[in-house]
Enzyme design. Structure first.
Site, mmCIF file in Angstrom:
data_model
loop_
_atom_site.group_PDB
_atom_site.id
_atom_site.type_symbol
_atom_site.label_atom_id
_atom_site.label_comp_id
_atom_site.label_asym_id
_atom_site.label_seq_id
_atom_site.Cartn_x
_atom_site.Cartn_y
_atom_site.Cartn_z
ATOM 1 N N ARG A 119 0.818 -1.216 0.000
ATOM 2 C CA ARG A 119 0.000 0.000 0.000
ATOM 3 C C ARG A 119 0.853 1.267 0.000
ATOM 4 O O ARG A 119 0.507 2.272 -0.636
ATOM 5 C CB ARG A 119 -0.948 -0.024 1.209
ATOM 6 N N ILE B 92 -6.780 8.236 -1.970
ATOM 7 C CA ILE B 92 -6.719 6.778 -1.957
ATOM 8 C C ILE B 92 -7.673 6.351 -0.847
ATOM 9 O O ILE B 92 -7.631 6.877 0.271
ATOM 10 C CB ILE B 92 -5.282 6.255 -1.730
ATOM 11 N N SER B 93 -8.584 5.426 -1.156
ATOM 12 C CA SER B 93 -9.635 5.053 -0.209
ATOM 13 C C SER B 93 -9.056 4.372 1.028
ATOM 14 O O SER B 93 -8.007 3.729 0.979
ATOM 15 C CB SER B 93 -10.638 4.113 -0.880
ATOM 16 N N GLN B 94 -9.807 4.490 2.127
ATOM 17 C CA GLN B 94 -9.497 3.819 3.389
ATOM 18 C C GLN B 94 -9.375 2.297 3.146
ATOM 19 O O GLN B 94 -10.179 1.732 2.395
ATOM 20 C CB GLN B 94 -10.676 4.117 4.316
ATOM 21 N N PRO B 95 -8.405 1.630 3.782
ATOM 22 C CA PRO B 95 -8.239 0.189 3.553
ATOM 23 C C PRO B 95 -9.536 -0.604 3.743
ATOM 24 O O PRO B 95 -9.860 -1.480 2.929
ATOM 25 C CB PRO B 95 -7.187 -0.220 4.597
#
Ligand code: SAH
Length: 228
Positions: free
Chosen positions: A43, A69-72
């Site tokens: 990531r 970038i989206s939250q995991p």
């Protein structure tokens, strides 16, 4: 499917293991293939260099072009909802950093991803190639129109929030296929899972969410501020 070489240091590997254990498993992410991909894809490689130490935190992070970038957890939730077995042709709208694209490349046969910002598309493609993903194509353009030449797709994932499901995307969904899309107003959306059965749409909403705007001919007409 793809098994890319991992480029993780020992510390980064441990941080990703912790991310899975603390953020994903307790929130009902239990598809082993999804968890394995989240452990494997580096990531930190997909965030701006000065934010690399924050890569596995439980939040979205800013990337170039005022996007995120989206939250995991959201990446894992959307991916799990796609129910990928490894044989699917997948269309993704909103390449952004390329991180979600890499997760999909691990779990599906091939991935076609569209990004409206050319600069993001180029950086994402370079990262994906450097990491050895050979089953991914990235296109710059308006993803609300899909890729009619490459349709139909077994799965479609939209990672930006629109006012409605773009009709062009539903048309390009294969019979029996699934689409995951955040739908709502500009402030908040629901994450909708749409299945195509006998040409009809069957929908259920699995979570509230907040994404950047899906800007395009069948999305919002104007760009807005950055969110998830
Ligand atoms: N999955 C990405 C999310 C990035 S944010 C990640 O985790 O990195 C959503 C992305 O959708 C942004 O990069 C934005 O530029 C892009 N986007 C918005 N509308 C779009 C459209 N109509 N076509 C293609 N990309 C779009």
């Amino acid at each position: 499917m793809n098994t890319s070489p991992s480029r993780l240091t020992d510390d980064e590997q441990q941080a990703q293991e912790r991310m899975v254990r603390e953020q994903l498993e307790p929130r009902k992410i239990n598809d082993e293939r999804v968890l394995a991909a989240m452990r494997t894809v580096p990531r930190s490689y997909f965030v701006p260099r000065d934010l690399a130490i924050h890569a596995t935190e439980d939040r979205a992070l800013p990337i170039e072009c005022e996007q995120t970038i989206s939250q995991p957890y959201i990446v894992a939730l959307m991916t799990q909802a796609m129910e990928l077995k490894g044989t699917e042709r997948v269309l993704e709208i909103g390449t952004g950093s390329g991180y979600q694209t890499a997760i999909l490349a691990h779990l599906a046969q091939s991935v076609f991803s569209i990004e409206r910002h050319q600069a993001l598309a180029e950086v994402a493609l370079r990262r994906l190639k450097e990491l050895g993903y050979s089953n991914v194509s990235v296109f710059a353009g308006d993803g609300t129109l899909g890729l009619p030449d490459k349709a139909p797709f077994d799965r479609i994932l939209v990672t930006a929030g629109g006012p409605q499901t773009p009709p062009a995307l539903f048309d390009q969904l294969a019979e029996g296929g699934r689409m995951i899309i955040p739908v709502g107003d500009e402030q908040s959306q629901v994450l909708r899972v749409i299945q195509k059965i006998d040409g009809e749409a069957y929908s259920r909403d699995i979570s509230g969410c907040r994404f950047v705007k899906l800007v395009g001919a069948q999305g919002w007409q104007k760009p807005g501020s950055r969110k998830r």
